[in-house]
Write a protein that holds these residues in place. Structure first.
Motif, short mmCIF file in Angstrom:
data_model
loop_
_atom_site.label_atom_id
_atom_site.label_comp_id
_atom_site.label_asym_id
_atom_site.label_seq_id
_atom_site.Cartn_x
_atom_site.Cartn_y
_atom_site.Cartn_z
N VAL A 171 0.83 -1.20 0.00
CA VAL A 171 0.00 0.00 0.00
C VAL A 171 0.87 1.26 0.00
O VAL A 171 0.65 2.20 -0.77
N LEU A 172 1.89 1.27 0.85
CA LEU A 172 2.76 2.44 0.97
C LEU A 172 3.50 2.72 -0.33
O LEU A 172 3.54 3.85 -0.83
N LEU A 173 4.09 1.67 -0.92
CA LEU A 173 4.93 1.84 -2.10
C LEU A 173 4.11 1.97 -3.39
O LEU A 173 4.44 2.76 -4.27
N LEU A 174 3.01 1.20 -3.49
CA LEU A 174 2.17 1.28 -4.67
C LEU A 174 1.47 2.63 -4.74
O LEU A 174 1.32 3.22 -5.83
N GLY A 175 1.04 3.13 -3.59
CA GLY A 175 0.41 4.45 -3.57
C GLY A 175 1.34 5.54 -4.04
O GLY A 175 0.90 6.55 -4.60
N PHE A 176 2.64 5.34 -3.83
CA PHE A 176 3.64 6.29 -4.34
C PHE A 176 3.89 6.10 -5.83
O PHE A 176 3.87 7.04 -6.62
N GLY A 177 4.13 4.85 -6.24
CA GLY A 177 4.52 4.57 -7.61
C GLY A 177 3.45 4.85 -8.64
O GLY A 177 3.74 5.31 -9.74
N LEU A 178 2.18 4.56 -8.31
CA LEU A 178 1.10 4.78 -9.27
C LEU A 178 0.99 6.24 -9.70
O LEU A 178 0.53 6.54 -10.81
N VAL A 179 1.41 7.14 -8.82
CA VAL A 179 1.35 8.57 -9.12
C VAL A 179 2.71 9.09 -9.60
O VAL A 179 2.79 9.86 -10.56
N ALA A 180 3.77 8.65 -8.94
CA ALA A 180 5.10 9.21 -9.22
C ALA A 180 5.62 8.88 -10.61
O ALA A 180 6.26 9.71 -11.26
N ILE A 181 5.35 7.66 -11.09
CA ILE A 181 5.89 7.25 -12.39
C ILE A 181 5.30 8.06 -13.54
O ILE A 181 6.03 8.62 -14.37
N PRO A 182 3.94 8.17 -13.64
CA PRO A 182 3.41 9.03 -14.72
C PRO A 182 3.85 10.49 -14.58
O PRO A 182 4.18 11.14 -15.59
N LYS A 183 3.88 11.01 -13.35
CA LYS A 183 4.30 12.39 -13.14
C LYS A 183 5.74 12.60 -13.60
O LYS A 183 6.07 13.63 -14.19
N ARG A 184 6.58 11.63 -13.33
CA ARG A 184 7.99 11.76 -13.70
C ARG A 184 8.15 11.90 -15.21
O ARG A 184 8.86 12.78 -15.70
N TYR A 185 7.48 11.03 -15.98
CA TYR A 185 7.64 11.07 -17.43
C TYR A 185 6.97 12.29 -18.04
O TYR A 185 7.48 12.86 -19.02
N LEU A 186 5.84 12.70 -17.49
CA LEU A 186 5.19 13.90 -18.00
C LEU A 186 6.03 15.15 -17.72
O LEU A 186 6.10 16.06 -18.54
N LYS A 187 6.68 15.17 -16.55
CA LYS A 187 7.56 16.30 -16.24
C LYS A 187 8.80 16.30 -17.13
O LYS A 187 9.31 17.36 -17.51
N GLU A 188 9.29 15.10 -17.49
CA GLU A 188 10.48 15.02 -18.34
C GLU A 188 10.22 15.59 -19.72
O GLU A 188 11.16 15.97 -20.42
#
Length: 580
Positions: A171-188
């Motif tokens: 829960v802790l890690l998936l809740g981070f990754g589901l949001v962080a990964i798309p945000k990272r590529y969109l910011k790039e």
């Protein structure tokens, strides 16, 4: 059937090769071979669930569709084979992640000089942790067992407790990754913002390097005094081993200052022993490794900034052969024209996958009110087996990627840090392997809740059904944890978690480092770093002599005053508080 076997074989080969590459790329060159072998073996066991779980789901569908055509012996053999596979994978992961890998993590983290002492340190530390955990677990089990008549309640409870911990990590890690990964590529894809962030990150790295430089300088002063005081003693060998770990650029500069040789021996080292030297040894290993990581990050930042600032020198390739010219020009076109679009569209794809998984988690949360599992029905209704396998493989791989992305993003100063380019030490590799193993099966259980019907034809569920028998934890799994996952995703979408960490002074535990500094200062630091590296390539000796002076530039009163000005509203983090 032949297509499924061929696909499984190709996936297995790719998994073996990719895991080998990961272990090679992340593990430092001085990491012992047995640590690399343990890491490789444990990661293979963990990641292999990506291959086995889709097969289990597909055989469940085939049995339901061909109930009358399959012979009982054929169904039994297939089901027994899958059940045995899950049993081997689970107990292998369990033994590795709860007993073997934690032992080697603390064994490698120890600063002792002899293997017997390192073993004692590791056993003592792990026994303390497990004793406390066992006492708490027994208390919980006894309290819950008062209302149960099951003969194997204790076994079910222990498995339930272990998997509750694993699902909490999911829960802790998936809740981070589901949001962080798309945000990272969109910011790039927004190159101006990425360039600005690179400048700010360079200031953060320079702060870290300056802090570590001060730490290693203080240790060098202590070691010089110890070296003079215990020149002809039994401790001289161990002091020399510690000194050998320190880069000459730091130790030689301090050693040349004779003022430290005249200082008296500190009171805590009047009666020197191996335990004190072991503590110094451990500190030196951690600081030197941190300094190496920081220098590698500077190299990565410089290369990234070079691409973003369009600094490719196309005119300088005229004397190269045709192949080199084609490669350099293709790289130039990629960086200048196509890379931003790639990042944007891959960000959209990851956003879609995150939305699908979040929808699945919402269905798990609402399963008491909604009888049909829409995601499961859609997946199992696809007639083509190979296509279904690929869809399940993509969803499960992305889900694992999101969970493990959180672990790889976790960096706690002096404890763990995952860095590629051969910059991950043995304790960090073991820490990652431990937690990969602990979250793998709870992650499978959560994935099955979203994408398949949990019944007796599913062999993973048959092996894992003890969780359902343990009703207290089952209600937590199916209601509270999906709700927590949704809340965690929303918190990470708005960066609430990192802001709270920064506000309470625990900034080093935040997933995303976001230094509030001036980008112009970062641009100056990167320019100096580039000049330093260029001078080092032309004159290695002179660069080493000036390196420490170059680092000290950023600790001058003017620099500190500038830093204070741009960090007026920034609360000092936990490391700074401890150092007061």
């Amino acid at each position: 059937m032949q297509e499924e076997v061929l696909l499984f074989f190709i996936e297995g080969i790719l998994l073996i090769v990719y895991v080998f590459y990961l272990v090679w790329d992340y593990s430092a060159k001085e990491v012992p071979f047995y640590i690399k072998a343990l890491t490789y073996f444990s990661w293979i066991l963990t990641f292999s669930i990506v291959l086995v779980l889709p097969i289990d789901i597909l055989q469940q569908r085939n049995i339901q569709q061909q109930q009358n055509t399959l012979e009982n012996t054929e169904k039994t053999q297939l089901q027994q084979g899958l059940f045995l596979t899950w049993r081997i994978l689970y107990w292998s992961n369990f033994l590795l992640s709860w007993f073997i890998l934690p032992f080697f993590q603390d064994y490698e983290d120890s600063g002792d000089f002899f293997w017997r002492e390192r073993m004692k340190y590791s056993i003592k530390k792990n026994l303390l942790i497990y004793t406390v955990g066992l006492i708490l677990g027994i208390i919980i089990i006894i309290l819950l067992a008062l209302n149960s008549d099951s003969s194997d309640y204790i076994t079910n409870s222990l498995i339930g407790l272990a998997n509750f911990f694993g699902l909490f990590l999911v829960v802790l890690l998936l809740g981070f990754g589901l949001v962080a990964i798309p945000k990272r590529y969109l910011k790039e894809s927004k190159e101006e913002e990425v360039l600005d962030k690179c400048y700010k990150d360079s200031v953060y790295l320079e702060e870290q390097r300056t802090e570590k430089g001060y730490d290693i300088e203080e240790i060098c002063k202590t070691l010089i005094i110890l070296e003079d005081s215990y020149t002809h003693s039994e401790f001289q060998v161990y002091i020399s081993k510690i000194i050998a770990l320190i880069p000459p650029v730091y130790f030689d500069q301090i050693k040349q200052q004779n003022i430290y040789r005249k200082k008296e021996l500190p009171s805590e080292y009047q009666n020197l022993n191996l335990k004190q030297l072991g503590s110094l040894h451990k500190s030196v290993k951690q600081i030197v490794f941190d300094l190496r990581r920081i220098n590698t990050k500077f190299d990565i930042l410089l290369n990234k900034v070079k691409k973003l600032e369009r600094q490719y020198e196309i005119d300088s390739i005229e004397n190269q052969n045709l192949f080199i010219k084609i490669v350099i020009k293709a790289q130039y076109i990629w960086v200048n024209y196509f890379r931003r679009y790639y990042n944007k569209y891959i960000g959209y794809v990851f956003t879609l996958l995150s939305v699908i998984l979040m929808f699945g988690e919402f269905q798990v949360l609402m399963k008491q009110k909604i009888d049909i599992n829409i995601l499961s029905s859609v997946i199992l209704s696809i007639s083509d087996t190979t296509f279904t396998n690929i869809i399940l493989l993509v969803l499960l791989t992305y889900m694992m990627f999101c969970v493990y992305y959180g672990l790889f993003s976790m960096k706690i100063s002096g404890l763990i840090s995952f860095n590629n380019k051969h910059n991950t030490d043995a304790p960090s590799l073991m820490f990652g392997s431990v937690n990969f193993g602990r979250v793998s099966f709870p992650l499978c259980y959560n994935f099955l809740q979203m994408t398949a019907q949990l019944d007796k034809s599913n062999q993973f569920f048959n092996f894992f059904k003890r969780l359902d028998e343990f009703s207290v934890f089952d209600s937590t799994f199916t209601i509270i944890l999906p709700l927590m996952l949704i809340i965690m995703s929303l918190c990470n979408f708005f960066n609430i978690g990192d802001r709270v960490m920064q506000a309470i002074g625990l900034g080093q535990f935040a997933f995303q480092e976001s230094p509030q500094v001036l980008s112009s200062l970062g641009k100056e630091i990167l320019l100096k770093e580039k000049q330093r590296k260029n001078s080092k390539s032309t004159s290695n000796e002179s660069s080493q002599k000036s390196s420490l002076l170059e680092l000290s530039k950023y600790t001058s009163p003017k620099y500190i005053e500038t830093q204070d000005r741009v960090k007026v509203n920034q609360i000092r983090n936990f490391d700074e508080i401890l150092n007061i």
